[in-house]
Design a protein around this motif. Structure first.
Motif, PDB file in Angstrom:
ATOM      1  N   ARG A  53      51.606  39.807  25.792  1.00 22.94           N
ATOM      2  CA  ARG A  53      50.450  39.582  26.661  1.00 22.94           C
ATOM      3  C   ARG A  53      50.809  39.914  28.103  1.00 22.94           C
ATOM      4  N   GLY A  54      49.783  40.365  28.826  1.00 27.55           N
ATOM      5  CA  GLY A  54      49.959  40.642  30.246  1.00 27.55           C
ATOM      6  C   GLY A  54      49.779  39.377  31.060  1.00 27.55           C
ATOM      7  N   GLU A  55      49.893  39.511  32.374  1.00 23.72           N
ATOM      8  CA  GLU A  55      49.819  38.352  33.284  1.00 23.72           C
ATOM      9  C   GLU A  55      48.511  37.592  33.166  1.00 23.72           C
ATOM     10  N   ALA A  56      47.414  38.271  32.893  1.00 19.56           N
ATOM     11  CA  ALA A  56      46.112  37.617  32.766  1.00 19.56           C
ATOM     12  C   ALA A  56      45.851  37.127  31.337  1.00 19.56           C
ATOM     13  N   GLY A  57      46.871  37.234  30.467  1.00 20.69           N
ATOM     14  CA  GLY A  57      46.728  36.782  29.095  1.00 20.69           C
ATOM     15  C   GLY A  57      46.177  37.823  28.147  1.00 20.69           C
ATOM     16  N   GLN A  58      45.905  39.033  28.648  1.00 17.60           N
ATOM     17  CA  GLN A  58      45.345  40.077  27.801  1.00 17.60           C
ATOM     18  C   GLN A  58      46.376  40.561  26.778  1.00 17.60           C
TER      19      GLN A  58
END
Length: 152
Positions: A53-58
């Motif tokens: 996951r990326g920083e924004a939770g994506q």
């Protein structure tokens, strides 16, 4: 920052990524790869299914590890979404570390010769051609790769 989390391969998020991978493989190779992996493969001892996951939770990608033979683990369902910079390398490093922790000495995988992007990625990360194994023996379209895992 890319975060890793283990999950059930039948979770909605995992299924979304696996379906994206299957569609991409079918478009590239004519085979989705679905027949080569079962969710139960990632539920047995010394196995895992992981999401990136990326920083924004994506969701950025996924990978699975399953036992193959004794001290050899097999990398399956490795996928990073297009544009998810660094997700593939982070997933691979995470799975390699987990494999080492499970006591595997080597990781093996199969991809298709036509998947030149995957071949270049794995070669860049220390994977080398090995003799075909299992159901890939005698399949000219397949390339099997392996890597010895280092301590630490």
């Amino acid at each position: 920052m890319i975060a890793m989390s283990a999950c059930d391969p039948d979770s909605l998020e995992a299924r979304v990524l696996v379906e994206e991978l299957s569609a991409a493989l079918a478009a590239l190779t004519g085979d989705s790869g679905k027949a080569s992996f079962s969710a139960d493969d990632a539920r047995m001892a010394r196995s895992l299914f992981v999401l990136a996951r990326g920083e924004a939770g994506q969701l950025l990608g996924c990978a699975a590890l399953r036992p193959l033979d004794g001290d050899v683990g097999e990398l399956k369902r490795m996928f990073a979404r297009p544009g998810a910079r660094g997700a593939g390398a982070a997933l691979l490093a995470h799975v390699e570390q987990a494999a080492h922790g499970f006591g595997y000495r080597e990781l093996w995988l199969e991809t298709r010769k036509v998947n030149t992007r995957a071949l270049a990625f794995y070669e860049k990360h220390g994977y080398r051609a090995i003799p075909s194994y299992g159901k890939y023996v005698g399949r000219d379209e397949a390339v099997c790769l392996g890597k010895l895992l280092e301590a630490g």
